[in-house]
Design an enzyme around this catalytic site. Structure first.
Site, PDB file in Angstrom:
ATOM      1  N   HIS A 194      -3.999   5.853   2.788  1.00  0.00           N
ATOM      2  CA  HIS A 194      -4.769   4.794   2.253  1.00  0.00           C
ATOM      3  C   HIS A 194      -4.147   3.563   2.972  1.00  0.00           C
ATOM      4  CE1 HIS A 194      -5.768   1.781  -0.863  1.00  0.00           C
ATOM      5  NE2 HIS A 194      -6.636   2.636  -1.143  1.00  0.00           N
ATOM      6  N   SER A 233     -10.950  -0.838  -2.150  1.00  0.00           N
ATOM      7  CA  SER A 233      -9.594  -1.017  -1.284  1.00  0.00           C
ATOM      8  C   SER A 233     -10.186  -1.020   0.119  1.00  0.00           C
ATOM      9  CB  SER A 233      -9.070   0.401  -1.486  1.00  0.00           C
ATOM     10  OG  SER A 233      -8.546   0.690  -2.722  1.00  0.00           O
ATOM     11  N   ASP A 262       0.757  -1.184  -0.086  1.00  0.00           N
ATOM     12  CA  ASP A 262       0.067  -0.122   0.008  1.00  0.00           C
ATOM     13  C   ASP A 262       0.745   1.171   0.008  1.00  0.00           C
ATOM     14  OD1 ASP A 262      -2.303   1.530   0.610  1.00  0.00           O
ATOM     15  OD2 ASP A 262      -3.401  -0.220   1.085  1.00  0.00           O
TER      16      ASP A 262
END
Length: 647
Positions: free
Chosen positions: A105, A431, A48
């Site tokens: 994220h 996600s 990520d």
């Protein structure tokens, strides 16, 4: 060059951007969490944008030391990693330095998969409660492969190789690119290498829905995860001057001054499409100052950016209406001004009101966090859909899980509190659904350490639910029953997955006849499996013959038969009887299963059955027929969905 197999063009892929444990039936000191010891001893590796190591979601109080097999390392300073965050490495080739999360994220996905209990957790006071990941006693290892510029194919593959060597048990990738043949797909190649080492790989399906055949990460050795809603909404009602209100959502809940009605204007009233979409600078000179502005979703412009355009032009508030393709699927975003994201249907009616009144006005009423059970889960409009273009005989996505308005850890405070360590954000995407499934896979791995990746996938798929909390079929963004290319096997059900009764198992070598059956050359198969292969010396199989927990096939005038093998992981002595469910008004396809009962006498015993598909006598304009094969023992029901394309 010795050892050289193939060179592939370098590609960039993209990131697929908490109430959910209870929504999924996970509760402290009982059930799945208790049976799996909260995922203790399992290592989840995430590829990520990096991680914020000081976040309270990664506190290691009462966490055990990493398993002895762990060989990873921490590229932060020595004190940043601990028994929760046991490894952190940076593989972004053009951005050296520690694996700090500058995007948010990676911190969000890591805490969703395995964050520890943090209370209180909220954003702007909304969604208040305890934040916790799916496997709160699992260890986390972060492999930074993405920056603001995307995620390099080579960096991803290097990180996957490192994670395999480091000793992870689960790999979670909330990223992906356009579909490609598996020998040209770095994620598929890396995932196969992981599977060869017994590592479970979970990947996001992509955010290109509801367009058909828009999936990423479709290899059969990957769990491909779509996104669905939860039963929590952060409500913002668009109230019109004529006394009608439309339910919408917004994370930012700062009311208009006094809650008074304000003049309402359609940003696209003048016929300027860029203005209708509230693109940057498009509202200058239009006269929106002090008004509630109706903007349309889409155009490649971020939802929050549309609100910024309205704010920059002096607008008082924004009503963001869906475009037609997104239908009833709305999201709670951290808008920069009072806003409500409403459905296309609501926006259509609001626009009609504007066109009928020279003095149209509106306001936004904020109701805060609301739990509304019956219509959830539903498929998010953005969740990518099948069919699978790379291998049409493998049904994808495999599963759906929570991916809409998910609260999880964030590196910085959205409230601008600089000293706050418990910082969170609410965001949406596959996600977000992917790490939910990665964490659930960790729970299953902890409860059943000898299960193969395929057995874990089978347990998740064959126990999934197809109904919402109201007992009705799961719907899509149109409020119509979602088809199999949106839901896959259905919505994840951890309670069922931990005790599935039977599983469809596969070993890495079982994929080789399938790959040869795809028509790949020896060299292409070798690029995937990283060992010599001669397809001419292997009995290849069709896609639908792979021992997969679902069927996808094209059926003409000739009947087609396929064999499946089930492994008993439930009671030693158990008998299962078969039944067939069809989701069609007329009998267009029949599925005949032989034998009709399977009687097991011991654990891990394998038994096979054959399914013959043939066209029925009904007539219809349908091109696809959906159904499921159900094996039931009284205690367990093992559901194998199928899709038959009529040709």
């Amino acid at each position: 060059m010795q050892g050289f197999i193939n060179a592939r063009p370098q590609k960039k892929v993209s990131l697929h951007t908490t109430h959910t444990p209870n929504f999924l039936g996970l509760y402290q000191n009982t059930g799945v969490w208790l049976e799996s010891n909260y995922g203790e001893g399992v290592i989840i590796g995430l590829l990520d944008t990096g991680i914020a190591p000081a976040h309270l979601s990664f506190d290691d109080t009462d966490m055990p030391s990493p398993p002895a097999k762990w060989k990873g390392r921490c590229e932060f300073n020595a004190s940043a990693c601990n028994n929760k965050l046991i490894g952190a490495r940076n593989f972004v080739s053009d951005l050296p330095g520690p694996p700090t999360d500058d995007e948010g994220h990676g911190t969000h996905t890591s805490s969703t998969a395995a964050g520890t209990f943090v209370q209180p957790a909220n954003v702007f006071g909304m969604a208040n409660g305890t934040a916790v990941g799916m496997a709160p006693r699992a260890h986390i290892a972060m492999y930074k492969v993405c920056s603001a510029d995307g995620c390099s194919d080579a960096d991803i593959l290097a990180a996957m190789d490192a994670a395999i060597d480091d000793g992870v048990d689960v790999l979670s990738l909330s990223l992906g690119g356009p579909p490609a043949d598996f020998y040209a797909d770095g994620i598929a190649i890396g995932a196969f290498a992981a599977t060869q080492k017994g590592i479970f790989v979970s990947c996001s399906a992509g955010n290109s829905g509801p367009v058909s055949s828009s999936l990423s990460n479709v290899a059969p050795w990957i769990l491909t995860v779509g996104a669905s809603t939860v039963d929590r909404k952060i409500m913002a009602i668009a109230e019109l001057g004529l006394g009608i209100g439309y339910v919408g959502e917004s994370l930012f809940q700062n009311p208009l001054s006094g809650g008074q009605l304000q003049p309402l204007v359609d940003a696209g009233a003048g016929g300027n499409q860029t203005a209708a979409l509230c693109g940057p600078g498009s509202l200058d000179g239009i006269g929106v100052k002090g008004r509630v502005v109706l903007c349309q979703r889409g155009g490649g412009i971020a939802r929050i950016a549309k609100g910024q355009t309205v704010k920059d032009a002096g607008g008082a508030a924004m009503i963001l209406m869906n475009d037609k393709i997104n239908g009833f699927s709305t999201l709670a975003d951290a808008h920069v001004l009072p806003a409500s994201h409403v459905s296309y249907h609501a926006g259509y009616n609001i626009r009609a009101y504007l066109n009928s009144s020279a003095t149209a006005n509106a306001t936004i009423d904020f109701l805060g966090t609301v739990i509304e059970n019956n219509n959830n889960p539903a498929i998010a409009s953005f969740s990518s859909r099948g069919p699978n273009l790379v291998s049409p005989g493998i049904l994808k996505p495999d599963i759906v899980g929570p991916g809409v308005s998910i609260l999880a850890a964030w590196p910085v405070s959205l409230d601008n509190y600089t000293n706050e360590k418990a910082t969170f954000n609410v965001i949406s995407g596959t996600s977000m659904s992917c790490p939910h499934l990665s964490g659930i896979a960790a729970l299953l791995k902890s409860a059943h350490p000898t299960w193969s990746p395929a057995a874990i996938k089978s347990a998740i798929m064959t126990t999934a639910t197809q109904l919402n909390l109201g007992g009705d079929p799961i719907v899509d963004e149109r409020n119509l029953r979602a088809n199999i290319f949106a839901t896959g096997a259905g919505h994840v059900n951890p309670r069922g997955a931990i005790d599935p009764g039977l599983v469809y198992d596969l070993q890495p070598q079982d994929y080789i006849p399938y790959l040869c059956g795809l028509g790949y050359t020896d060299q292409q198969v070798q690029m995937i499996v990283q060992e010599p292969v001669s397809c001419s010396n292997i009995t290849s199989i069709t896609e639908a013959q792979l021992n997969y927990p679902s069927f996808s096939l094209a059926l003409g005038s000739n009947e087609m038969s396929y064999t499946r093998t089930l492994t008993n992981v439930g009671e030693a002595e158990s008998t299962y009887s078969v039944s067939i469910v069809y989701y069609a008004d007329t009998v267009l396809v029949t599925a005949l299963v032989e034998p009709i009962t399977l009687s097991f006498t011991q654990m891990n015993q394998k038994m096979s059955y054959q399914t013959t598909f043939s066209k029925g006598g009904g007539s219809s304009n349908a091109t696809n027929v959906e159904g499921a094969i159900l094996w039931s023992s009284g205690k367990h029901t093992v559901r194998t969905p199928f899709n038959v394309q009529l040709v």
